[in-house]
Write a protein that holds these residues in place. Sequence first.
Motif, PDB file in Angstrom:
ATOM      1  N   ILE A 230      -5.185   5.720  10.373  1.00  0.00           N
ATOM      2  CA  ILE A 230      -4.482   5.825  11.750  1.00  0.00           C
ATOM      3  C   ILE A 230      -5.363   6.783  12.774  1.00  0.00           C
ATOM      4  CG2 ILE A 230      -2.501   6.936  12.958  1.00  0.00           C
ATOM      5  CD1 ILE A 230      -0.838   6.122  10.570  1.00  0.00           C
TER       6      ILE A 230
ATOM      7  N   ILE B  95      -9.652   3.604  25.722  1.00  0.00           N
ATOM      8  CA  ILE B  95      -8.956   4.099  27.059  1.00  0.00           C
ATOM      9  C   ILE B  95      -9.587   5.197  27.854  1.00  0.00           C
ATOM     10  CG2 ILE B  95      -6.794   5.405  27.737  1.00  0.00           C
ATOM     11  CD1 ILE B  95      -6.127   2.597  26.930  1.00  0.00           C
TER      12      ILE B  95
ATOM     13  N   ILE C 254     -12.073   2.707  29.988  1.00  0.00           N
ATOM     14  CA  ILE C 254     -11.075   2.012  31.028  1.00  0.00           C
ATOM     15  C   ILE C 254     -10.861   3.048  32.049  1.00  0.00           C
ATOM     16  CG2 ILE C 254      -8.852   1.979  30.420  1.00  0.00           C
ATOM     17  CD1 ILE C 254      -9.028  -0.814  30.439  1.00  0.00           C
ATOM     18  N   ILE C 255     -10.520   4.331  31.844  1.00  0.00           N
ATOM     19  CA  ILE C 255     -10.220   5.285  32.748  1.00  0.00           C
ATOM     20  C   ILE C 255     -11.463   5.798  33.587  1.00  0.00           C
ATOM     21  CG2 ILE C 255      -9.253   7.445  33.228  1.00  0.00           C
ATOM     22  CD1 ILE C 255      -7.481   7.155  30.738  1.00  0.00           C
TER      23      ILE C 255
ATOM     24  N   ARG D 135       0.130   5.355   1.183  1.00  0.00           N
ATOM     25  CA  ARG D 135       1.147   5.951   2.137  1.00  0.00           C
ATOM     26  C   ARG D 135       1.534   7.308   1.454  1.00  0.00           C
ATOM     27  NH1 ARG D 135       1.350   2.137   5.131  1.00  0.00           N
ATOM     28  NH2 ARG D 135       2.000   0.963   3.729  1.00  0.00           N
TER      29      ARG D 135
ATOM     30  N   LEU E 265      -8.288   4.639  13.811  1.00  0.00           N
ATOM     31  CA  LEU E 265      -7.890   3.704  15.008  1.00  0.00           C
ATOM     32  C   LEU E 265      -7.581   4.308  15.948  1.00  0.00           C
ATOM     33  CD1 LEU E 265      -5.033   1.412  13.043  1.00  0.00           C
ATOM     34  CD2 LEU E 265      -7.331   0.685  13.834  1.00  0.00           C
ATOM     35  N   LEU E 266      -6.924   5.344  16.083  1.00  0.00           N
ATOM     36  CA  LEU E 266      -6.562   6.278  17.438  1.00  0.00           C
ATOM     37  C   LEU E 266      -8.036   6.641  17.991  1.00  0.00           C
ATOM     38  CD1 LEU E 266      -3.662   8.464  16.231  1.00  0.00           C
ATOM     39  CD2 LEU E 266      -3.676   6.289  17.750  1.00  0.00           C
TER      40      LEU E 266
ATOM     41  N   ILE F 114      -3.165   7.141   4.429  1.00  0.00           N
ATOM     42  CA  ILE F 114      -2.925   6.094   5.458  1.00  0.00           C
ATOM     43  C   ILE F 114      -3.489   6.970   6.832  1.00  0.00           C
ATOM     44  CG2 ILE F 114      -0.579   6.600   5.869  1.00  0.00           C
ATOM     45  CD1 ILE F 114      -2.133   3.376   6.171  1.00  0.00           C
ATOM     46  N   TYR F 115      -2.991   8.191   6.807  1.00  0.00           N
ATOM     47  CA  TYR F 115      -3.577   8.960   8.117  1.00  0.00           C
ATOM     48  C   TYR F 115      -4.965   8.888   8.446  1.00  0.00           C
ATOM     49  CZ  TYR F 115       1.098  11.077   7.327  1.00  0.00           C
ATOM     50  OH  TYR F 115       2.481  11.123   7.309  1.00  0.00           O
TER      51      TYR F 115
ATOM     52  N   TRP G  66      -3.760  -4.170  33.274  1.00  0.00           N
ATOM     53  CA  TRP G  66      -4.834  -3.302  33.538  1.00  0.00           C
ATOM     54  C   TRP G  66      -6.229  -3.734  33.864  1.00  0.00           C
ATOM     55  CZ3 TRP G  66      -4.856   2.284  30.886  1.00  0.00           C
ATOM     56  CH2 TRP G  66      -5.689   3.244  31.668  1.00  0.00           C
TER      57      TRP G  66
ATOM     58  N   PHE H 272      -9.251   3.624  19.927  1.00  0.00           N
ATOM     59  CA  PHE H 272      -8.316   3.537  20.988  1.00  0.00           C
ATOM     60  C   PHE H 272      -8.684   4.234  22.001  1.00  0.00           C
ATOM     61  CE2 PHE H 272      -4.263   4.237  22.944  1.00  0.00           C
ATOM     62  CZ  PHE H 272      -3.945   2.472  23.333  1.00  0.00           C
TER      63      PHE H 272
ATOM     64  N   GLU I 227       0.828  -6.351   2.703  1.00  0.00           N
ATOM     65  CA  GLU I 227       0.498  -5.451   3.947  1.00  0.00           C
ATOM     66  C   GLU I 227       0.226  -6.255   5.500  1.00  0.00           C
ATOM     67  OE1 GLU I 227       1.449  -2.396   4.480  1.00  0.00           O
ATOM     68  OE2 GLU I 227       1.913  -1.599   2.520  1.00  0.00           O
TER      69      GLU I 227
ATOM     70  N   ALA J 209       0.996  -1.106   0.050  1.00  0.00           N
ATOM     71  CA  ALA J 209      -0.060  -0.018  -0.094  1.00  0.00           C
ATOM     72  C   ALA J 209       0.923   1.217  -0.058  1.00  0.00           C
ATOM     73  CB  ALA J 209      -0.774  -0.137   1.071  1.00  0.00           C
ATOM     74  N   ASP J 210       2.021   1.495  -0.979  1.00  0.00           N
ATOM     75  CA  ASP J 210       2.897   2.339  -0.810  1.00  0.00           C
ATOM     76  C   ASP J 210       2.043   3.559  -1.479  1.00  0.00           C
ATOM     77  OD1 ASP J 210       4.810   0.984   0.212  1.00  0.00           O
ATOM     78  OD2 ASP J 210       5.617   0.377  -1.848  1.00  0.00           O
TER      79      ASP J 210
END
Lengths: 82, 244
Positions: free
Chosen positions: A43, A54, A57-58, A34, A46-47, A39-40, B208, A50, B40, A30-31
């Motif tokens: 990301i 988090i 959980i906090i 990118r 995903l972030l 690809i950002y 955790w 995530f 990939e 997947a050049d």
Amino acid sequence: MKKLISFIMLMQIVVIKAIAQSSRGEVAMADVMRSNGKIYVVIAVLLTIFAALICFIIMQELRLKRIEKKLNEHIKNQNKQQ
Amino acid sequence: MENKNWIVTWWWKILTVALLLFTIVMGMMAEVPHLYILNETIRNLYFHVPMWFGMTILLFVAMIYSVKFLRSGNPEHDIKSAAFTNAGILFGICGILTGMIWAQFTWGVFWNNDPKENAAAVGLLLYFSYFVLRNSIDDLEKQARVSSVANIIFYFIFIPIIFIVPRLTDSLHPGNGGNPGFNTYDLDSNMRMIFYPAVIGWTLLGTWIANIIARTEIVYRQFQFAVNNHSTNNSAKQIDSKIK
């Protein structure tokens, strides 16, 4: 004439081999994705997931801490009463 | 307790988040070897493989807590053992599901009866039976003792079937049968620099989760104890008042 034909055939083999190698040498990656920056997006997704997990959980952690504190106070008070 | 160096209690949680952020961003961005078939999907190394590494580490910790419980008789050790087993199995389920997805697109089918896949499935079933066994005993003391013994036995069955048996036969997994380990596709050691932080990060996340499960269980038991105490006190008072 015979020599010329055999020479052409030899050249053909060399060229075909070279083409085959050049097309085989590249592994599909997947050049492009990118290089043009998309690809950002992945990301970022995903972030986000995530970060949400988090945060959850906090929050659970803080909730639990509150309950622990209350329960310990309650137990302390009960022990005092007795 | 409050504000008393919150960094002391939170540093490893901050480390968890930092390592996992690093894993997600670098796992997507960093250069990886260009390989046939894998393409990939080699990036799954940062997400699928740490599940199993994390599971093994968490189950090891659970086993240690079981041993500690049998030596000390402290119910807290038993609760922690069960919580770590819980988190480990959560990782195991994630590992087997991600493995199935990865297998579909590189080996052709979701489940190809690879010895390591089968062994992992057997191992998971083994640990499911641990929870069935644990929850089928009402007496807390007996429950703790039986499940601790079961946990130790299961760990020492689980490790050979997942790590040794697949090596004795042919397996599609790297590092098993005739296949080389991931050292070969780790050539540039670029992947290593992300893989090890990923393993540590995911394992800490499991710790955790186990921590929260254990503390919830402890609070639940304390609450139950407090309620029981209260009710027995009340009933005792009622009986007293009736007598008087």
